[in-house]
Scaffold this motif. Structure first.
Motif, PDB file in Angstrom:
ATOM      1  N   THR A  95      40.422  63.223  61.687  1.00 40.09           N
ATOM      2  CA  THR A  95      41.056  62.152  61.255  1.00 40.09           C
ATOM      3  C   THR A  95      41.656  61.316  62.323  1.00 40.09           C
ATOM      4  O   THR A  95      41.798  61.616  63.660  1.00 40.09           O
ATOM      5  N   GLU A  96      41.787  60.008  61.938  1.00 37.34           N
ATOM      6  CA  GLU A  96      42.378  59.077  62.752  1.00 37.34           C
ATOM      7  C   GLU A  96      43.846  58.630  62.355  1.00 37.34           C
ATOM      8  O   GLU A  96      43.912  58.422  61.089  1.00 37.34           O
ATOM      9  N   LEU A 129      49.404  55.833  59.055  1.00 42.00           N
ATOM     10  CA  LEU A 129      48.434  56.173  57.908  1.00 42.00           C
ATOM     11  C   LEU A 129      47.591  57.050  58.928  1.00 42.00           C
ATOM     12  O   LEU A 129      47.109  56.857  59.745  1.00 42.00           O
ATOM     13  N   ARG A 130      46.814  58.306  58.086  1.00 42.05           N
ATOM     14  CA  ARG A 130      45.858  59.049  58.615  1.00 42.05           C
ATOM     15  C   ARG A 130      44.659  58.735  57.584  1.00 42.05           C
ATOM     16  O   ARG A 130      44.747  58.653  56.568  1.00 42.05           O
ATOM     17  N   ARG A 131      43.484  58.269  58.335  1.00 42.32           N
ATOM     18  CA  ARG A 131      42.248  58.154  57.653  1.00 42.32           C
ATOM     19  C   ARG A 131      41.065  58.917  58.078  1.00 42.32           C
ATOM     20  O   ARG A 131      40.977  59.334  59.469  1.00 42.32           O
ATOM     21  N   ILE A 132      39.901  59.085  57.429  1.00 41.62           N
ATOM     22  CA  ILE A 132      38.894  59.387  58.112  1.00 41.62           C
ATOM     23  C   ILE A 132      38.019  58.597  58.815  1.00 41.62           C
ATOM     24  O   ILE A 132      37.759  57.460  58.315  1.00 41.62           O
ATOM     25  N   PRO A 133      37.741  58.729  60.165  1.00 41.63           N
ATOM     26  CA  PRO A 133      37.091  57.924  61.012  1.00 41.63           C
ATOM     27  C   PRO A 133      35.537  57.391  60.390  1.00 41.63           C
ATOM     28  O   PRO A 133      34.922  58.140  59.790  1.00 41.63           O
ATOM     29  N   ILE A 141      44.516  59.493  53.855  1.00 39.38           N
ATOM     30  CA  ILE A 141      44.783  60.922  53.867  1.00 39.38           C
ATOM     31  C   ILE A 141      46.322  61.070  53.211  1.00 39.38           C
ATOM     32  O   ILE A 141      46.870  61.795  52.405  1.00 39.38           O
ATOM     33  N   CYS A 142      47.238  60.478  54.170  1.00 39.45           N
ATOM     34  CA  CYS A 142      48.705  60.330  53.978  1.00 39.45           C
ATOM     35  C   CYS A 142      49.259  59.570  54.622  1.00 39.45           C
ATOM     36  O   CYS A 142      48.929  58.679  55.786  1.00 39.45           O
TER      37      CYS A 142
END
Length: 252
Positions: A95-96, A129-133, A141-142
């Motif tokens: 995640t990024e 924020l956390r996202r999928i690269p 995600i959160c």
């Protein structure tokens, strides 16, 4: 502001990590280190205690201060009875983080209750924020608010934007101290209105809130993270084993 002993401990930790003081070698004596860093011997002793508590050095009377083998490969994670996918991802590259804001915060009564700290305590809050690269269409995600000890605020503020790892490692680097414990609490909540739009979730919809408290040696809470995970974007898995069961795991 960084204390003198933390400054000395941080520079010595960096010197050990860089190999300037390899495993098995002796550090200079207190008098030499006091001259090197232009501090008192009492400050050097306090820095040595931090490195010793972190397992980086051992000290024996008449034998000097020696760099320990654990300094070559310090533990990079923490064993837990229960592990979440998000916790594993947090330590990896799956995640990024997308930085949303950095602010100086003084905990009021409500925030202090959420953080489990004293009202009036000062923090540097980092929100992201956390996202999928490489998945711009995927939902976040959160949402996470990380509260970092304001005593290190000036040093941390310069680095949070460019730091790609977890902030705990950054906190260790600027403090010269090791994280010795992480306490985690998970509870069911509704998505707060304050971050609902960023999460693209309905306010009040089902979510899990994860609070992690990070303790620097010797057990002082210096970081707290509060994460909100919309329910459908979160998975939690645990493995329970009977004590004393030595049977091997069946092959799949």
């Amino acid at each position: 502001m960084e204390t003198r002993y933390a400054y000395v401990a941080r520079l010595l930790m960096e010197a050990i990590a860089d190999g300037r003081y390899p495993v098995g070698s002796l550090l200079p004596n207190e008098h030499a280190l006091a001259d090197q860093f232009a501090v008192s011997r009492a400050t050097v002793r306090a820095a040595m205690r931090e490195l010793q508590n972190s397992g980086l050095i051992s000290r024996r009377k008449s034998a000097g201060t020696r760099v320990e083998a654990t300094a070559a490969s310090p533990a990079s994670g923490f064993s837990q009875n229960l592990e979440s996918i998000e916790a594993v991802q947090q330590f990896g590259a799956e995640t990024e983080r997308h930085l949303e804001g950095v602010a100086d915060i003084v905990a009021d009564a409500d925030l202090a209750a959420s953080l489990d700290c004293q009202p009036g305590r000062r923090w540097l809050r980092v929100s992201f924020l956390r996202r999928i690269p490489d998945s711009p269409a995927a939902l976040p995600i959160c949402w996470t608010d990380v509260y970092l000890d304001a005593d290190y605020g000036d040093l941390l503020r310069e680095r949070v934007a460019s730091h790609s790892g977890i902030y705990g490692t950054l906190l260790e680097a600027v403090s010269g101290r090791r994280i010795v414990e992480i306490r985690q609490r998970i509870r069911a909540v509704g998505v707060p209105p304050s971050c609902a739009a960023a999460l693209q979730a309905e306010p009040g919809s089902h979510a899990l809130a994860i609070r992690r408290q990070y303790f620097l040696s010797p057990y002082s809470m210096a970081e707290i993270s509060l994460s909100i995970h919309p329910a459908e974007r979160y998975s939690y898995q645990s493995v329970l084993k009977r004590q004393g069961d030595t049977r091997s795991k069946p092959s799949s």
